[in-house]
Design an enzyme around this catalytic site. Sequence first.
Site, PDB file in Angstrom:
ATOM      1  N   HIS A   1      -5.002  -5.064 -11.541  1.00 16.43           N
ATOM      2  CA  HIS A   1      -5.693  -3.856 -11.073  1.00 16.43           C
ATOM      3  C   HIS A   1      -6.868  -3.499 -11.982  1.00 16.43           C
ATOM      4  O   HIS A   1      -6.725  -3.489 -13.198  1.00 16.43           O
ATOM      5  CB  HIS A   1      -4.741  -2.663 -11.038  1.00 16.43           C
ATOM      6  CG  HIS A   1      -3.766  -2.702  -9.901  1.00 16.43           C
ATOM      7  ND1 HIS A   1      -3.025  -1.613  -9.522  1.00 16.43           N
ATOM      8  CD2 HIS A   1      -3.425  -3.698  -9.055  1.00 16.43           C
ATOM      9  CE1 HIS A   1      -2.258  -1.937  -8.498  1.00 16.43           C
ATOM     10  NE2 HIS A   1      -2.473  -3.199  -8.197  1.00 16.43           N
TER      11      HIS A   1
ATOM     12  N   TYR B   1      -2.551   8.772  -9.161  1.00 15.70           N
ATOM     13  CA  TYR B   1      -1.961   9.864  -9.942  1.00 15.70           C
ATOM     14  C   TYR B   1      -2.431  11.159  -9.290  1.00 15.70           C
ATOM     15  O   TYR B   1      -3.630  11.455  -9.297  1.00 15.70           O
ATOM     16  CB  TYR B   1      -2.457   9.819 -11.392  1.00 15.70           C
ATOM     17  CG  TYR B   1      -1.874   8.702 -12.234  1.00 15.70           C
ATOM     18  CD1 TYR B   1      -2.354   7.397 -12.152  1.00 15.70           C
ATOM     19  CD2 TYR B   1      -0.844   8.968 -13.142  1.00 15.70           C
ATOM     20  CE1 TYR B   1      -1.821   6.385 -12.942  1.00 15.70           C
ATOM     21  CE2 TYR B   1      -0.306   7.962 -13.945  1.00 15.70           C
ATOM     22  CZ  TYR B   1      -0.801   6.671 -13.834  1.00 15.70           C
ATOM     23  OH  TYR B   1      -0.275   5.683 -14.621  1.00 15.70           O
TER      24      TYR B   1
ATOM     25  N   PRO C   1       6.187   8.988 -19.488  1.00 19.84           N
ATOM     26  CA  PRO C   1       5.669   7.802 -18.786  1.00 19.84           C
ATOM     27  C   PRO C   1       4.283   7.957 -18.170  1.00 19.84           C
ATOM     28  O   PRO C   1       3.698   6.979 -17.710  1.00 19.84           O
ATOM     29  CB  PRO C   1       6.719   7.553 -17.689  1.00 19.84           C
ATOM     30  CG  PRO C   1       7.428   8.857 -17.519  1.00 19.84           C
ATOM     31  CD  PRO C   1       7.380   9.559 -18.827  1.00 19.84           C
TER      32      PRO C   1
ATOM     33  N   TYR D   1      -6.092   3.808 -21.323  1.00 17.15           N
ATOM     34  CA  TYR D   1      -5.121   3.368 -20.318  1.00 17.15           C
ATOM     35  C   TYR D   1      -4.996   1.843 -20.289  1.00 17.15           C
ATOM     36  O   TYR D   1      -3.903   1.288 -20.264  1.00 17.15           O
ATOM     37  CB  TYR D   1      -5.553   3.887 -18.943  1.00 17.15           C
ATOM     38  CG  TYR D   1      -4.504   3.732 -17.867  1.00 17.15           C
ATOM     39  CD1 TYR D   1      -3.565   4.737 -17.645  1.00 17.15           C
ATOM     40  CD2 TYR D   1      -4.441   2.589 -17.071  1.00 17.15           C
ATOM     41  CE1 TYR D   1      -2.586   4.603 -16.671  1.00 17.15           C
ATOM     42  CE2 TYR D   1      -3.472   2.446 -16.100  1.00 17.15           C
ATOM     43  CZ  TYR D   1      -2.553   3.451 -15.898  1.00 17.15           C
ATOM     44  OH  TYR D   1      -1.600   3.308 -14.936  1.00 17.15           O
TER      45      TYR D   1
HETATM   46  P1  RFL Z   1      14.943  -0.576 -24.224  1.00 12.98           P
HETATM   47  O1  RFL Z   1      14.299  -1.217 -23.046  1.00 12.98           O
HETATM   48  O2  RFL Z   1      15.546   0.776 -24.051  1.00 12.98           O
HETATM   49  O3  RFL Z   1      16.044  -1.592 -24.749  1.00 12.98           O
HETATM   50  C1  RFL Z   1      17.019  -1.225 -25.706  1.00 12.98           C
HETATM   51  C2  RFL Z   1      18.223  -2.121 -25.539  1.00 12.98           C
HETATM   52  O4  RFL Z   1      19.160  -1.867 -26.586  1.00 12.98           O
HETATM   53  C3  RFL Z   1      20.477  -1.863 -26.059  1.00 12.98           C
HETATM   54  N1  RFL Z   1      21.312  -1.093 -27.007  1.00 12.98           N
HETATM   55  C4  RFL Z   1      22.118  -1.678 -27.925  1.00 12.98           C
HETATM   56  N2  RFL Z   1      22.415  -2.956 -28.173  1.00 12.98           N
HETATM   57  C5  RFL Z   1      23.266  -3.220 -29.187  1.00 12.98           C
HETATM   58  N3  RFL Z   1      23.841  -2.253 -29.969  1.00 12.98           N
HETATM   59  C6  RFL Z   1      23.569  -0.946 -29.748  1.00 12.98           C
HETATM   60  N4  RFL Z   1      24.120  -0.010 -30.531  1.00 12.98           N
HETATM   61  C7  RFL Z   1      22.685  -0.613 -28.686  1.00 12.98           C
HETATM   62  N5  RFL Z   1      22.201   0.551 -28.180  1.00 12.98           N
HETATM   63  C8  RFL Z   1      21.377   0.244 -27.184  1.00 12.98           C
HETATM   64  C9  RFL Z   1      20.309  -1.252 -24.682  1.00 12.98           C
HETATM   65  O5  RFL Z   1      21.383  -1.612 -23.807  1.00 12.98           O
HETATM   66  C10 RFL Z   1      18.988  -1.870 -24.253  1.00 12.98           C
HETATM   67  O6  RFL Z   1      19.162  -3.091 -23.569  1.00 12.98           O
HETATM   68  O7  RFL Z   1      13.927  -0.439 -25.450  1.00 12.98           O
HETATM   69  P2  RFL Z   1      12.590  -1.295 -25.833  1.00 12.98           P
HETATM   70  O8  RFL Z   1      12.878  -2.766 -25.846  1.00 12.98           O
HETATM   71  O9  RFL Z   1      12.066  -0.620 -27.028  1.00 12.98           O
HETATM   72  O10 RFL Z   1      11.593  -1.066 -24.598  1.00 12.98           O
HETATM   73  C11 RFL Z   1      10.989   0.186 -24.350  1.00 12.98           C
HETATM   74  C12 RFL Z   1      10.779   0.362 -22.846  1.00 12.98           C
HETATM   75  O11 RFL Z   1      11.990   0.134 -22.175  1.00 12.98           O
HETATM   76  C13 RFL Z   1      10.239   1.753 -22.492  1.00 12.98           C
HETATM   77  O12 RFL Z   1       9.331   2.212 -23.472  1.00 12.98           O
HETATM   78  C14 RFL Z   1       9.501   1.761 -21.132  1.00 12.98           C
HETATM   79  O13 RFL Z   1      10.385   1.498 -20.077  1.00 12.98           O
HETATM   80  C15 RFL Z   1       8.812   3.107 -20.894  1.00 12.98           C
HETATM   81  N6  RFL Z   1       8.149   3.193 -19.575  1.00 12.98           N
HETATM   82  C16 RFL Z   1       6.912   2.617 -19.357  1.00 12.98           C
HETATM   83  N7  RFL Z   1       6.308   1.889 -20.326  1.00 12.98           N
HETATM   84  C17 RFL Z   1       5.120   1.249 -20.081  1.00 12.98           C
HETATM   85  O14 RFL Z   1       4.581   0.608 -20.988  1.00 12.98           O
HETATM   86  N8  RFL Z   1       4.506   1.275 -18.850  1.00 12.98           N
HETATM   87  C18 RFL Z   1       5.057   1.975 -17.810  1.00 12.98           C
HETATM   88  O15 RFL Z   1       4.514   1.933 -16.707  1.00 12.98           O
HETATM   89  C19 RFL Z   1       6.283   2.706 -18.056  1.00 12.98           C
HETATM   90  N9  RFL Z   1       6.868   3.401 -17.065  1.00 12.98           N
HETATM   91  C20 RFL Z   1       8.768   3.890 -18.534  1.00 12.98           C
HETATM   92  C21 RFL Z   1       8.092   3.977 -17.275  1.00 12.98           C
HETATM   93  C22 RFL Z   1      10.038   4.466 -18.683  1.00 12.98           C
HETATM   94  C23 RFL Z   1      10.615   5.151 -17.633  1.00 12.98           C
HETATM   95  N10 RFL Z   1      11.906   5.707 -17.827  1.00 12.98           N
HETATM   96  C24 RFL Z   1      13.017   5.321 -17.047  1.00 12.98           C
HETATM   97  C25 RFL Z   1      12.182   6.415 -19.062  1.00 12.98           C
HETATM   98  C26 RFL Z   1       8.671   4.667 -16.215  1.00 12.98           C
HETATM   99  C27 RFL Z   1       9.916   5.279 -16.392  1.00 12.98           C
HETATM  100  C28 RFL Z   1      10.472   6.058 -15.241  1.00 12.98           C
HETATM  101  C1  PHB Z   2       5.430   2.282 -12.598  1.00 15.14           C
HETATM  102  O1  PHB Z   2       4.884   1.519 -11.772  1.00 15.14           O
HETATM  103  O2  PHB Z   2       6.657   2.293 -12.756  1.00 15.14           O
HETATM  104  C2  PHB Z   2       4.599   3.209 -13.404  1.00 15.14           C
HETATM  105  C3  PHB Z   2       3.220   3.167 -13.290  1.00 15.14           C
HETATM  106  C4  PHB Z   2       2.433   4.035 -14.040  1.00 15.14           C
HETATM  107  C5  PHB Z   2       3.045   4.938 -14.893  1.00 15.14           C
HETATM  108  C6  PHB Z   2       4.439   4.975 -15.024  1.00 15.14           C
HETATM  109  C7  PHB Z   2       5.204   4.113 -14.279  1.00 15.14           C
HETATM  110  O3  PHB Z   2       2.271   5.812 -15.603  1.00 15.14           O
END
Ligand code: RFL
Ligand code: PHB
Length: 389
Positions: free
Chosen positions: A75, A202, A295, A387
């Site tokens: 994109h 957005y 997010p 971004y």
């Molecule tokens: P994770 O993915 O949370 O992985 C952590 C892992 O650790 C395990 N764990 C353990 N394992 C062993 N011993 C323990 N004591 C443990 N405790 C926990 C867990 O089971 C898990 O598997 O962390 P990591 O690797 O730092 O990754 C971070 C990302 O997951 C997070 O920042 C993103 O998902 C945030 N996020 C977004 N980030 C982006 O860069 N672009 C996006 O578009 C974006 N959209 C989002 C998002 C997060 C969202 N939510 C659900 C909060 C959209 C949403 C809705």
């Molecule tokens: C997504 O596609 O899940 C998404 C995209 C943009 C954001 C957060 C989540 O800012």
Amino acid sequence: MATERTPVAILGAGPAGLLLSHLLHLNGIESILVEARDREYVQARVRAGVVEHGAADILRQAGVGERMDREGLRHGGIELRFDGAGHRIAMSDLTGRHITVYGQQEIVHDLAERRIADGGDVRFACGPAAIHGVDSAEPSVTYAVDGVEHRIVADFVVACDGAHGAGRPAMGESLTTFEKVYPFAWLGILAHAAPRVDELVYANHERGFALYSMRSPSVTRLYLQVPSTDRLEDWSDERIWDELAVRFSLDGEPWEPTRGEIFERSLAPLRSYVGEPMQRGRLFLAGDAAHTVPPTGAKGMNLAIRDVDLLARALTEQIRSGAEEGLRTYTDRALRAVWRAEYFSWWMTTMLHRFDDDSGFDRRVQTAQLRSVVGSEAHATALSENYVG
Ligand code: RFL
Ligand code: PHB
């Protein structure tokens, strides 16, 4: 208790932990990764969707970007919709870079598959692991499976175990925390429906924020701002679609996303958190273990990828040649990018969401802010630089 030794023990098989283990392997350094949940669960967890330019390059250079480049959606812009009109921010024209829309669970899948194909020691379904002795020369990680206790003694422990893992508490009193909790959450859905738009939208609407995203030509990803007290049961399919149509309104008329079967739904609270420093003795924190961003700026996973890129290099230098500079400066270098992302995510969140205590003045200032972003090349470029990453 069975005791093993490894140079680097990693907690968590999210994007941070898996990529760190892979990058160390590319540098000839062994590690053991311990994940609480099973592999199917980890690979099915639906979260981020936007991979910024720099993070995509890191994945490509590590040889794990092939499917992302083939199946991900490239994109060059996003739309900001407010006051019943859409405005495109031409990010690629303004910055020469682009984002890739590719689900986090696909990245996790690609990394896990590659680690296993390379014979990496990645252990799923271990239950929550514990961290010990981080101030000593022999820190360790313990976990128990089927009543059998395991102990891994390491030179370094890296907590990539997210916001609720063992890493944050193991920092003890050396940690200073900075936090902001927003009074709303995002209700996110995945639907079997062809996206009606080619780029993310957005939307700022007086009833609240909405985001139109996607995963493929046949899967739509949509989000609605909801009060943090709402539960999933409060939102029927019908209510979700109707509310989306209102918030994406154009020229005062409801504007419907293409509807389809909703096959996944979740609620995510919006918060910002930074813990400083990102190191205590021989323990290092990376990704969501160290920081959370709302997010709206799409930064969380990208920061996780950047943290472990720094950390893999620093650990490699230390383990190969005893050079300490990289590890000693890890916190400062990582935090610079973290605070920049915190700032951008806060800026996007406050500009696009509806706050209950907003006065008429606040609403008008928000609209003026959005107008100045879409009306000025300098503002649009600043947004795009942040971004696209
Ligand atoms: P994770 O993915 O949370 O992985 C952590 C892992 O650790 C395990 N764990 C353990 N394992 C062993 N011993 C323990 N004591 C443990 N405790 C926990 C867990 O089971 C898990 O598997 O962390 P990591 O690797 O730092 O990754 C971070 C990302 O997951 C997070 O920042 C993103 O998902 C945030 N996020 C977004 N980030 C982006 O860069 N672009 C996006 O578009 C974006 N959209 C989002 C998002 C997060 C969202 N939510 C659900 C909060 C959209 C949403 C809705
Ligand atoms: C997504 O596609 O899940 C998404 C995209 C943009 C954001 C957060 C989540 O800012």
